[in-house]
Design a protein around this motif. Structure first.
Motif, PDB file in Angstrom:
ATOM      1  N   CYS A 148       0.820  -1.209   0.000  1.00  0.00           N
ATOM      2  CA  CYS A 148       0.000   0.000   0.000  1.00  0.00           C
ATOM      3  C   CYS A 148       0.857   1.264   0.000  1.00  0.00           C
ATOM      4  O   CYS A 148       1.667   1.465  -0.889  1.00  0.00           O
ATOM      5  N   SER A 149       0.682   2.156   1.007  1.00  0.00           N
ATOM      6  CA  SER A 149       1.312   3.473   0.971  1.00  0.00           C
ATOM      7  C   SER A 149       2.818   3.427   1.100  1.00  0.00           C
ATOM      8  O   SER A 149       3.483   4.468   1.001  1.00  0.00           O
ATOM      9  N   GLU A 150       3.407   2.247   1.282  1.00  0.00           N
ATOM     10  CA  GLU A 150       4.871   2.128   1.203  1.00  0.00           C
ATOM     11  C   GLU A 150       5.395   2.526  -0.168  1.00  0.00           C
ATOM     12  O   GLU A 150       6.602   2.787  -0.310  1.00  0.00           O
ATOM     13  N   VAL A 151       4.515   2.602  -1.163  1.00  0.00           N
ATOM     14  CA  VAL A 151       4.954   3.032  -2.491  1.00  0.00           C
ATOM     15  C   VAL A 151       5.510   4.454  -2.446  1.00  0.00           C
ATOM     16  O   VAL A 151       6.293   4.862  -3.303  1.00  0.00           O
ATOM     17  N   HIS A 152       5.134   5.220  -1.410  1.00  0.00           N
ATOM     18  CA  HIS A 152       5.652   6.575  -1.253  1.00  0.00           C
ATOM     19  C   HIS A 152       7.071   6.590  -0.687  1.00  0.00           C
ATOM     20  O   HIS A 152       7.674   7.668  -0.595  1.00  0.00           O
ATOM     21  N   LEU A 153       7.584   5.439  -0.305  1.00  0.00           N
ATOM     22  CA  LEU A 153       8.921   5.348   0.264  1.00  0.00           C
ATOM     23  C   LEU A 153       9.831   4.611  -0.714  1.00  0.00           C
ATOM     24  O   LEU A 153       9.895   3.387  -0.717  1.00  0.00           O
ATOM     25  N   PRO A 154      10.553   5.328  -1.564  1.00  0.00           N
ATOM     26  CA  PRO A 154      11.367   4.663  -2.591  1.00  0.00           C
ATOM     27  C   PRO A 154      12.449   3.769  -2.010  1.00  0.00           C
ATOM     28  O   PRO A 154      12.937   2.864  -2.693  1.00  0.00           O
ATOM     29  N   GLU A 155      12.837   4.017  -0.754  1.00  0.00           N
ATOM     30  CA  GLU A 155      13.875   3.189  -0.143  1.00  0.00           C
ATOM     31  C   GLU A 155      13.473   1.718  -0.095  1.00  0.00           C
ATOM     32  O   GLU A 155      14.314   0.822  -0.273  1.00  0.00           O
ATOM     33  N   VAL A 156      12.194   1.449   0.172  1.00  0.00           N
ATOM     34  CA  VAL A 156      11.731   0.062   0.277  1.00  0.00           C
ATOM     35  C   VAL A 156      11.944  -0.660  -1.047  1.00  0.00           C
ATOM     36  O   VAL A 156      12.536  -1.746  -1.108  1.00  0.00           O
ATOM     37  N   SER A 157      11.485  -0.060  -2.127  1.00  0.00           N
ATOM     38  CA  SER A 157      11.614  -0.687  -3.443  1.00  0.00           C
ATOM     39  C   SER A 157      13.067  -0.812  -3.866  1.00  0.00           C
ATOM     40  O   SER A 157      13.471  -1.809  -4.481  1.00  0.00           O
ATOM     41  N   THR A 200       6.443  -3.632 -11.993  1.00  0.00           N
ATOM     42  CA  THR A 200       5.681  -3.290 -10.809  1.00  0.00           C
ATOM     43  C   THR A 200       4.194  -3.377 -11.115  1.00  0.00           C
ATOM     44  O   THR A 200       3.777  -3.231 -12.260  1.00  0.00           O
ATOM     45  N   ALA A 201       3.403  -3.608 -10.069  1.00  0.00           N
ATOM     46  CA  ALA A 201       1.960  -3.737 -10.258  1.00  0.00           C
ATOM     47  C   ALA A 201       1.235  -3.358  -8.983  1.00  0.00           C
ATOM     48  O   ALA A 201       1.734  -3.601  -7.875  1.00  0.00           O
ATOM     49  N   THR A 202       0.061  -2.760  -9.131  1.00  0.00           N
ATOM     50  CA  THR A 202      -0.736  -2.365  -7.975  1.00  0.00           C
ATOM     51  C   THR A 202      -2.203  -2.655  -8.215  1.00  0.00           C
ATOM     52  O   THR A 202      -2.675  -2.684  -9.363  1.00  0.00           O
TER      53      THR A 202
END
Length: 301
Positions: A148-157, A200-202
């Protein structure tokens, strides 16, 4: 195989007394995916459940058996107990291969709890953030999840890509379109594909519009009614182009060429007109981690 057919299961999500219907629907969708020659089917955040602390039901064995029966790998959402903390749970995406074997699971890491999961009409449990970023080797390629909103954190990806992830799924929770986030959400998911040379997919849970109405404090109708179901945000992206987008219910599919990902990661940019790629290749090798100390400096509030 170097080409993987991905399917996103954009489907109605039930809550409360009807919540276990999600499991029946998930099994039916896996069977439907097999008929469409889908190799990997992904479900939205926490789908098919459970969504609460009080109404627990078994999903793992059923989803694994359905994957094995139909020969389809599955990435499904659930909540799993947090070890050593009674009544607390991780938001989890479980990855099962086409033989029904669990290959791995990602527990949501951001933000730290509490968040939106306690005392709601849809979710109700004590959410605990985890601290690991697994990448799952599926045999045909490497798969990872960011929720979900982790997409706003580029570090994770970026961490997932540096660990080898070639496909990153972003299963999302609820009301992304109704909140007005869809354009930015899809842009972020596509950006994660470009900057990490990954597919990537959402997708998001679809539900009765009344779920959104409870949060509409202004009473303004933000979107026209549509068949008594909220709007999806489904999208599948590569580093060079958008592959598929749809807000409608159903299975959104695209074929992912993993050899192309491997080529883009290994190649070096050349000034060739027209270029043999639609994005700059090999940029991950440009990284200078010795300059990035700011990223790990303790946060200030």
């Amino acid at each position: 195989m170097s080409t993987v057919r991905l399917g996103l299961a954009q489907t109605m999500t039930h809550f409360g007394d009807d919540e276990e219907r999600n499991l029946e629907n998930a099994v039916a969708l896996i069977e439907h995916a097999a008929r469409q020659d889908i190799d990997l089917i992904a479900f939205a955040e926490n789908y098919p459940g459970p969504f609460t602390e009080s109404n627990r039901y078994e999903v793992d064995a059923v989803m694994a058996e359905s994957a094995r029966t139909h020969g389809v790998a599955v990435a499904y959402g659930t909540s799993r107990p947090a070890p050593g903390r009674d009544g607390s749970f991780h938001i989890t995406t479980v990855i099962v291969d086409s033989q029904g074997v669990e290959r791995g699971a990602y527990h949501r890491t951001h933000p730290e709890g509490p968040y939106i999961y306690r005392d709601g009409k849809q979710w109700n449990f004590d959410y605990v953030a985890a601290e690991a970023f697994p990448v799952v080797d599926m045999g045909w390629g490497k798969l990872a999840v960011s929720i979900c909103s982790e997409v706003h954190l580029p570090e994770v990806s970026r961490i997932l890509a540096l660990k080898g992830a070639e496909i990153i799924l972003y299963p999302s929770g609820l009301l992304i379109d109704e909140l007005g986030y869809t354009e930015n959400w899809r842009t972020l998911v596509r950006a994660r594909a470009i900057e990490n040379h990954a597919y990537t997919a959402t997708l998001v849970n679809l539900m009765d519009p009344a779920v959104g109405a409870q949060f509409n404090r202004s009473g303004v109708e933000l979107a026209p009614p549509r068949d008594s179901i909220t709007t999806g945000i489904g999208g599948i992206y590569g580093p060079e182009r958008m592959l598929a987008e749809s807000g409608e219910p159903g299975l959104l599919t695209a074929d992912l060429d993993l050899d192309r990902i491997r080529y883009l990661r290994a190649a070096s940019e050349e000034l060739i007109v027209p270029a043999p790629y639609r994005t700059i290749p090999g940029h991950m090798t440009w990284r200078r981690p010795e300059l990035y100390g700011e990223l790990t400096r303790p946060r200030t509030r």
